[in-house]
Design a protein around this motif. Sequence first.
Motif, PDB file in Angstrom:
ATOM      1  N   SER A   6      17.281  20.354 -91.710  1.00  0.00           N
ATOM      2  CA  SER A   6      16.268  19.739 -92.575  1.00  0.00           C
ATOM      3  C   SER A   6      15.277  18.926 -91.747  1.00  0.00           C
ATOM      4  CB  SER A   6      16.943  18.844 -93.612  1.00  0.00           C
ATOM      5  OG  SER A   6      17.472  17.690 -92.987  1.00  0.00           O
ATOM      6  N   ARG A   7      14.173  18.613 -92.372  1.00  0.00           N
ATOM      7  CA  ARG A   7      13.116  17.853 -91.707  1.00  0.00           C
ATOM      8  C   ARG A   7      13.641  16.486 -91.246  1.00  0.00           C
ATOM      9  NH1 ARG A   7       8.777  20.225 -90.113  1.00  0.00           N
ATOM     10  NH2 ARG A   7       7.909  20.870 -92.072  1.00  0.00           N
ATOM     11  N   PHE A   8      14.554  15.893 -92.030  1.00  0.00           N
ATOM     12  CA  PHE A   8      15.131  14.601 -91.665  1.00  0.00           C
ATOM     13  C   PHE A   8      15.806  14.685 -90.301  1.00  0.00           C
ATOM     14  CE2 PHE A   8      18.795  11.763 -91.387  1.00  0.00           C
ATOM     15  CZ  PHE A   8      18.217  10.538 -91.676  1.00  0.00           C
ATOM     16  N   TRP A   9      16.630  15.699 -90.094  1.00  0.00           N
ATOM     17  CA  TRP A   9      17.370  15.811 -88.835  1.00  0.00           C
ATOM     18  C   TRP A   9      16.472  16.207 -87.675  1.00  0.00           C
ATOM     19  CZ3 TRP A   9      21.389  13.118 -88.774  1.00  0.00           C
ATOM     20  CH2 TRP A   9      22.159  12.957 -89.924  1.00  0.00           C
ATOM     21  N   GLN A  10      15.386  16.891 -87.952  1.00  0.00           N
ATOM     22  CA  GLN A  10      14.427  17.192 -86.892  1.00  0.00           C
ATOM     23  C   GLN A  10      13.749  15.904 -86.414  1.00  0.00           C
ATOM     24  OE1 GLN A  10      11.740  20.239 -88.277  1.00  0.00           O
ATOM     25  NE2 GLN A  10      13.416  21.674 -88.688  1.00  0.00           N
ATOM     26  N   TYR A  11      13.341  15.063 -87.374  1.00  0.00           N
ATOM     27  CA  TYR A  11      12.736  13.778 -87.009  1.00  0.00           C
ATOM     28  C   TYR A  11      13.751  12.858 -86.347  1.00  0.00           C
ATOM     29  CZ  TYR A  11       8.589  14.969 -89.742  1.00  0.00           C
ATOM     30  OH  TYR A  11       7.458  15.568 -90.216  1.00  0.00           O
ATOM     31  N   TRP A  12      14.997  12.915 -86.822  1.00  0.00           N
ATOM     32  CA  TRP A  12      16.057  12.096 -86.251  1.00  0.00           C
ATOM     33  C   TRP A  12      16.263  12.451 -84.779  1.00  0.00           C
ATOM     34  CZ3 TRP A  12      20.944  13.574 -84.384  1.00  0.00           C
ATOM     35  CH2 TRP A  12      21.820  12.525 -84.134  1.00  0.00           C
ATOM     36  N   ALA A  13      16.286  13.739 -84.460  1.00  0.00           N
ATOM     37  CA  ALA A  13      16.462  14.169 -83.069  1.00  0.00           C
ATOM     38  C   ALA A  13      15.267  13.742 -82.213  1.00  0.00           C
ATOM     39  CB  ALA A  13      16.634  15.684 -83.006  1.00  0.00           C
ATOM     40  N   LEU A  14      14.080  13.851 -82.761  1.00  0.00           N
ATOM     41  CA  LEU A  14      12.889  13.429 -82.030  1.00  0.00           C
ATOM     42  C   LEU A  14      12.907  11.919 -81.782  1.00  0.00           C
ATOM     43  CD1 LEU A  14      10.262  14.626 -80.926  1.00  0.00           C
ATOM     44  CD2 LEU A  14       9.201  14.076 -83.110  1.00  0.00           C
ATOM     45  N   ALA A  15      13.273  11.155 -82.819  1.00  0.00           N
ATOM     46  CA  ALA A  15      13.382   9.701 -82.655  1.00  0.00           C
ATOM     47  C   ALA A  15      14.464   9.363 -81.641  1.00  0.00           C
ATOM     48  CB  ALA A  15      13.691   9.035 -83.994  1.00  0.00           C
ATOM     49  N   GLY A  16      15.536  10.134 -81.615  1.00  0.00           N
ATOM     50  CA  GLY A  16      16.624   9.885 -80.682  1.00  0.00           C
ATOM     51  C   GLY A  16      16.203  10.024 -79.240  1.00  0.00           C
ATOM     52  N   MET A  17      15.318  10.969 -78.970  1.00  0.00           N
ATOM     53  CA  MET A  17      14.839  11.116 -77.596  1.00  0.00           C
ATOM     54  C   MET A  17      14.126   9.851 -77.140  1.00  0.00           C
ATOM     55  SD  MET A  17      13.440  14.977 -77.268  1.00  0.00           S
ATOM     56  CE  MET A  17      13.361  15.707 -78.871  1.00  0.00           C
ATOM     57  N   VAL A  18      13.322   9.275 -78.011  1.00  0.00           N
ATOM     58  CA  VAL A  18      12.586   8.063 -77.675  1.00  0.00           C
ATOM     59  C   VAL A  18      13.531   6.863 -77.601  1.00  0.00           C
ATOM     60  CG1 VAL A  18      10.761   6.487 -78.457  1.00  0.00           C
ATOM     61  CG2 VAL A  18      10.481   8.959 -78.716  1.00  0.00           C
ATOM     62  N   ILE A  19      14.415   6.736 -78.588  1.00  0.00           N
ATOM     63  CA  ILE A  19      15.319   5.587 -78.663  1.00  0.00           C
ATOM     64  C   ILE A  19      16.295   5.572 -77.491  1.00  0.00           C
ATOM     65  CG2 ILE A  19      17.278   4.653 -79.981  1.00  0.00           C
ATOM     66  CD1 ILE A  19      15.645   5.359 -82.506  1.00  0.00           C
ATOM     67  N   LEU A  20      16.919   6.690 -77.215  1.00  0.00           N
ATOM     68  CA  LEU A  20      17.905   6.721 -76.136  1.00  0.00           C
ATOM     69  C   LEU A  20      17.254   6.531 -74.768  1.00  0.00           C
ATOM     70  CD1 LEU A  20      20.266   9.529 -77.436  1.00  0.00           C
ATOM     71  CD2 LEU A  20      20.599   7.058 -77.531  1.00  0.00           C
ATOM     72  N   THR A  21      16.066   7.090 -74.579  1.00  0.00           N
ATOM     73  CA  THR A  21      15.353   6.883 -73.323  1.00  0.00           C
ATOM     74  C   THR A  21      14.967   5.417 -73.160  1.00  0.00           C
ATOM     75  OG1 THR A  21      14.487   9.135 -73.384  1.00  0.00           O
ATOM     76  CG2 THR A  21      13.342   7.567 -71.955  1.00  0.00           C
ATOM     77  N   GLY A  22      14.441   4.821 -74.237  1.00  0.00           N
ATOM     78  CA  GLY A  22      14.054   3.406 -74.180  1.00  0.00           C
ATOM     79  C   GLY A  22      15.246   2.489 -73.972  1.00  0.00           C
ATOM     80  N   ALA A  23      16.352   2.777 -74.641  1.00  0.00           N
ATOM     81  CA  ALA A  23      17.551   1.941 -74.497  1.00  0.00           C
ATOM     82  C   ALA A  23      18.103   2.029 -73.080  1.00  0.00           C
ATOM     83  CB  ALA A  23      18.608   2.356 -75.518  1.00  0.00           C
ATOM     84  N   PHE A  24      18.114   3.230 -72.520  1.00  0.00           N
ATOM     85  CA  PHE A  24      18.583   3.384 -71.141  1.00  0.00           C
ATOM     86  C   PHE A  24      17.656   2.652 -70.174  1.00  0.00           C
ATOM     87  CE2 PHE A  24      18.524   5.630 -67.066  1.00  0.00           C
ATOM     88  CZ  PHE A  24      19.847   5.454 -66.692  1.00  0.00           C
ATOM     89  N   TRP A  25      16.347   2.824 -70.372  1.00  0.00           N
ATOM     90  CA  TRP A  25      15.376   2.162 -69.496  1.00  0.00           C
ATOM     91  C   TRP A  25      15.551   0.647 -69.563  1.00  0.00           C
ATOM     92  CZ3 TRP A  25      11.589  -1.186 -71.331  1.00  0.00           C
ATOM     93  CH2 TRP A  25      10.745  -1.704 -70.350  1.00  0.00           C
ATOM     94  N   TRP A  26      15.642   0.081 -70.780  1.00  0.00           N
ATOM     95  CA  TRP A  26      15.752  -1.368 -70.881  1.00  0.00           C
ATOM     96  C   TRP A  26      17.111  -1.846 -70.396  1.00  0.00           C
ATOM     97  CZ3 TRP A  26      13.038  -5.258 -70.267  1.00  0.00           C
ATOM     98  CH2 TRP A  26      13.443  -6.529 -70.656  1.00  0.00           C
TER      99      TRP A  26
END
Length: 104
Positions: A9-29
């Motif tokens: 579903s569109r929700f899980w597609q957006y969730w995966a896209l948000a996850g790329m940003v969130i996990l990258t940012g969390a690792f960086w910080w």
Amino acid sequence: MPGPAWPPSRFWQYWALAGMVILTGAFWWGVEGYALFEGGYARSQIADGLLRFSLLVLTPALVLLWLAAAWLRRRVGETGYWQMLALVAMTWGSAILVTRMMLR
């Protein structure tokens, strides 16, 4: 037994896209903030407290909120989930911005 619906579903597609940003940012910080903490760059108590709070509370909260998507989606709905994620992400980003400004 049929498998899961494809495409997701569109929700899980957006969730995966948000996850790329969130996990990258969390690792960086996690790496950057820890280096700032260990290097003793926080000269004031406010900068030190904000650095610790963003590393120990806000970063895990952001990642856990992202991971709890299926559970939260059932309880608060899709719109509520995105609003909660956006609120925590904006708080996290603001804390990091202010922390970096105070350390310069």
